[in-house]
Design a protein around this motif. Structure first.
Motif, short mmCIF file in Angstrom:
data_model
loop_
_atom_site.label_atom_id
_atom_site.label_comp_id
_atom_site.label_asym_id
_atom_site.label_seq_id
_atom_site.Cartn_x
_atom_site.Cartn_y
_atom_site.Cartn_z
N THR A 31 2.12 42.99 44.49
CA THR A 31 2.48 44.39 44.26
C THR A 31 2.71 44.66 42.78
OG1 THR A 31 3.55 44.46 46.44
CG2 THR A 31 4.08 46.23 44.91
N GLU A 32 3.45 43.76 42.14
CA GLU A 32 3.79 43.89 40.73
C GLU A 32 2.56 43.88 39.84
OE1 GLU A 32 6.70 41.45 37.62
OE2 GLU A 32 5.60 40.37 39.18
N SER A 33 1.56 43.08 40.21
CA SER A 33 0.38 42.89 39.35
C SER A 33 -0.36 44.20 39.09
CB SER A 33 -0.58 41.87 39.98
OG SER A 33 -1.18 42.37 41.16
N PHE A 34 -0.36 45.12 40.04
CA PHE A 34 -1.09 46.38 39.87
C PHE A 34 -0.44 47.27 38.81
CE2 PHE A 34 -2.49 45.01 44.06
CZ PHE A 34 -3.85 45.24 43.99
N VAL A 35 0.84 47.04 38.56
CA VAL A 35 1.57 47.86 37.58
C VAL A 35 1.33 47.36 36.15
CG1 VAL A 35 3.86 48.66 36.87
CG2 VAL A 35 3.34 48.36 39.30
N VAL A 36 1.16 46.05 35.99
CA VAL A 36 1.27 45.46 34.66
C VAL A 36 -0.03 45.34 33.86
CG1 VAL A 36 3.20 44.08 35.54
CG2 VAL A 36 0.94 43.05 35.40
N VAL A 37 -1.19 45.46 34.51
CA VAL A 37 -2.45 45.08 33.85
C VAL A 37 -2.69 45.79 32.51
CG1 VAL A 37 -4.96 44.91 34.08
CG2 VAL A 37 -3.51 44.47 36.04
N PRO A 38 -2.66 47.12 32.43
CA PRO A 38 -2.96 47.77 31.13
C PRO A 38 -1.97 47.36 30.04
CG PRO A 38 -3.01 49.37 32.92
CD PRO A 38 -2.40 48.13 33.47
N PHE A 39 -0.70 47.22 30.40
CA PHE A 39 0.31 46.83 29.41
C PHE A 39 0.07 45.41 28.92
CE2 PHE A 39 2.21 50.17 31.97
CZ PHE A 39 2.87 50.95 31.03
N GLU A 40 -0.30 44.52 29.84
CA GLU A 40 -0.59 43.13 29.47
C GLU A 40 -1.79 43.06 28.54
OE1 GLU A 40 0.45 39.86 30.18
OE2 GLU A 40 2.36 40.76 30.71
N PRO B 119 4.62 47.49 24.14
CA PRO B 119 4.07 47.60 25.49
C PRO B 119 4.87 46.86 26.56
CG PRO B 119 2.33 47.21 23.91
CD PRO B 119 3.60 47.03 23.18
N PRO B 120 5.22 45.55 26.33
CA PRO B 120 6.00 44.89 27.37
C PRO B 120 7.41 45.46 27.53
CG PRO B 120 5.73 43.44 25.48
CD PRO B 120 4.82 44.60 25.27
N LEU B 121 7.98 46.00 26.42
CA LEU B 121 9.31 46.59 26.52
C LEU B 121 9.25 47.85 27.37
CD1 LEU B 121 12.17 46.02 25.55
CD2 LEU B 121 11.75 47.51 23.60
N LEU B 122 8.21 48.66 27.16
CA LEU B 122 8.02 49.84 28.00
C LEU B 122 7.70 49.45 29.44
CD1 LEU B 122 5.84 52.07 25.63
CD2 LEU B 122 8.25 52.38 26.19
N LEU B 123 7.00 48.33 29.57
CA LEU B 123 6.59 47.87 30.90
C LEU B 123 7.71 47.15 31.64
CD1 LEU B 123 4.55 46.93 33.11
CD2 LEU B 123 4.01 45.01 31.59
N GLU B 124 8.58 46.47 30.88
CA GLU B 124 9.50 45.53 31.50
C GLU B 124 10.40 46.19 32.55
OE1 GLU B 124 10.05 41.59 31.96
OE2 GLU B 124 8.69 42.61 30.58
N ALA B 125 10.89 47.40 32.26
CA ALA B 125 11.75 48.06 33.24
C ALA B 125 11.02 48.32 34.55
CB ALA B 125 12.31 49.36 32.65
N PRO B 126 9.87 49.02 34.54
CA PRO B 126 9.18 49.22 35.82
C PRO B 126 8.65 47.92 36.42
CG PRO B 126 7.86 50.07 34.01
CD PRO B 126 9.21 49.77 33.45
N LYS B 127 8.21 46.97 35.57
CA LYS B 127 7.65 45.70 36.08
C LYS B 127 8.70 44.91 36.85
CE LYS B 127 6.04 41.25 34.25
NZ LYS B 127 5.70 40.52 33.01
N ARG B 128 9.82 44.63 36.23
CA ARG B 128 10.85 43.84 36.90
C ARG B 128 11.49 44.63 38.04
NH1 ARG B 128 9.04 39.05 35.36
NH2 ARG B 128 9.35 38.63 33.14
N ALA B 129 11.59 45.94 37.85
CA ALA B 129 12.12 46.78 38.92
C ALA B 129 11.23 46.68 40.16
CB ALA B 129 12.24 48.23 38.45
N VAL B 130 9.91 46.78 39.94
CA VAL B 130 8.97 46.66 41.05
C VAL B 130 9.06 45.28 41.67
CG1 VAL B 130 6.51 46.52 41.63
CG2 VAL B 130 7.35 48.41 40.23
N LYS B 131 9.21 44.21 40.84
CA LYS B 131 9.30 42.85 41.34
C LYS B 131 10.43 42.70 42.36
CE LYS B 131 9.44 39.37 38.39
NZ LYS B 131 8.25 38.55 38.71
N GLY C 228 7.80 36.47 48.20
CA GLY C 228 7.59 36.39 46.76
C GLY C 228 6.13 36.64 46.38
N CYS C 229 5.21 36.03 47.13
CA CYS C 229 3.78 36.24 46.86
C CYS C 229 3.40 37.71 47.01
CB CYS C 229 2.93 35.38 47.78
SG CYS C 229 3.00 33.60 47.42
#
Length: 297
Positions: free
Chosen positions: A119-128, A72-84, A113-114
């Motif tokens: 913005t990033e938090s909305f992407v990550v919840v299900p994966f987390e 899950p985090p590997l699938l998430l990491e690209a969009p998560k960090r990209a969004v960050k 940063g905040c």
């Protein structure tokens, strides 16, 4: 061409650089994330530290357990960090326009940063949520999709978004500390004269930013892990629900130290991890600038 005259790279370049950096970071430091989650899910006082947790998992569950929940985090990491990083770039430009400032300031860096973290938090919840439930020592799930299926079956589709509010605060404070510190540390470091010294400056400022962000957000991460690790029972009110009341509950029942459970493995991952993130992002953006040529160089 000076940095102020250089044309900003397109959104796609920032998105791709963040994605590459995120995957690089997680492949390097993931076992520390497993240890961090295990420590945060333990209620009450515990004498088992970082080394003890590693030894216990390897002895009782095998080395492979240190990579449990990696998908899950590997699938998430690209969009998560990209969004960050893309969101940080987007909000930075917006705040400069709104305030009329010509250059980024410390205050604007923190605000940017905040906003990027929110913005990033909305992407990550299900994966987390999937990752936390797989990393739990008592996890009986067959894999990521089993977590998704059982969560939807027992808690409904919105069950995948358990911990949304706590995730929001976790990312809000981490990114504010991370990007705010990067701006300050960069201003204090000697000006880079070579590519090697520039990469070193990026690593140092990113590592300091990662430490600051972790120090700020660990209590919120503890709450998030508790909320997402708990299975909802119909008719039973969850012990941990909203972030700030949960912080008070943990403080009262377990003491202030409990709010920093998992801090050591977390900071060992996210301090150098923050350096790796920034180093890879800036290196990748440099490659894009050279490939696109003037006026991006």
């Amino acid at each position: 061409m000076s940095e102020s005259q250089r044309k900003p790279l397109p959104f796609s370049a920032n998105f791709a650089a963040g994605a590459i950096a995120g995957v690089s970071e997680i492949l390097t430091f993931y076992p520390l994330d497993v240890i961090k989650t295990r420590m945060q899910l333990q209620t009450g006082k515990s004498s088992v530290g970082l080394v003890g947790s590693f030894q216990t998992i390897i002895r009782e569950e095998g080395v492979g357990r240190l990579y449990r929940g990696l998908v899950p985090p590997l699938l998430l990491e690209a969009p998560k960090r990209a969004v960050k990083f893309a969101a940080n770039d987007f909000w930075g430009k917006k705040f400069l326009q709104v305030t009329g400032e010509e250059k980024m300031t410390q205050q604007l860096s923190i605000m940017t940063g905040c906003s990027a973290g929110a913005t990033e938090s909305f992407v990550v919840v299900p994966f987390e949520l999937v990752k936390i439930r797989l990393q739990d020592k008592n996890s009986a799930y067959a894999g990521p999709m089993d977590v998704v299926k059982q969560t939807i079956k027992k808690e409904g589709l919105l069950g995948l978004y358990a911990g949304m509010e706590s995730t929001f605060w976790r990312h809000f404070w981490w990114n504010g500390g991370y990007f705010g510190c990067i701006f300050q540390v960069r201003s204090l470091l000697p000006k880079a004269e070579t590519q090697q010294s520039e990469l070193l400056n990026n690593f140092i400022s990113g590592a300091v930013g990662g430490f600051a962000g972790t120090a700020l957000n660990t209590p919120f991460d503890v709450v998030k892990s508790r909320i997402q690790g708990a299975i909802k029972v119909p008719g039973v009110k969850p012990k941990y629900n909203w972030t700030y009341p949960a912080l008070i509950t943990i403080f009262r029942e377990e003491g202030p130290v409990a709010l920093y459970k998992g801090f050591v493995p977390k900071v060992l991952r996210l301090a150098p991890g923050g350096g790796v993130l920034l180093l890879v992002v800036e290196f990748t953006l440099g490659v894009f600038r050279k490939a696109l040529g003037p006026p991006y160089i």
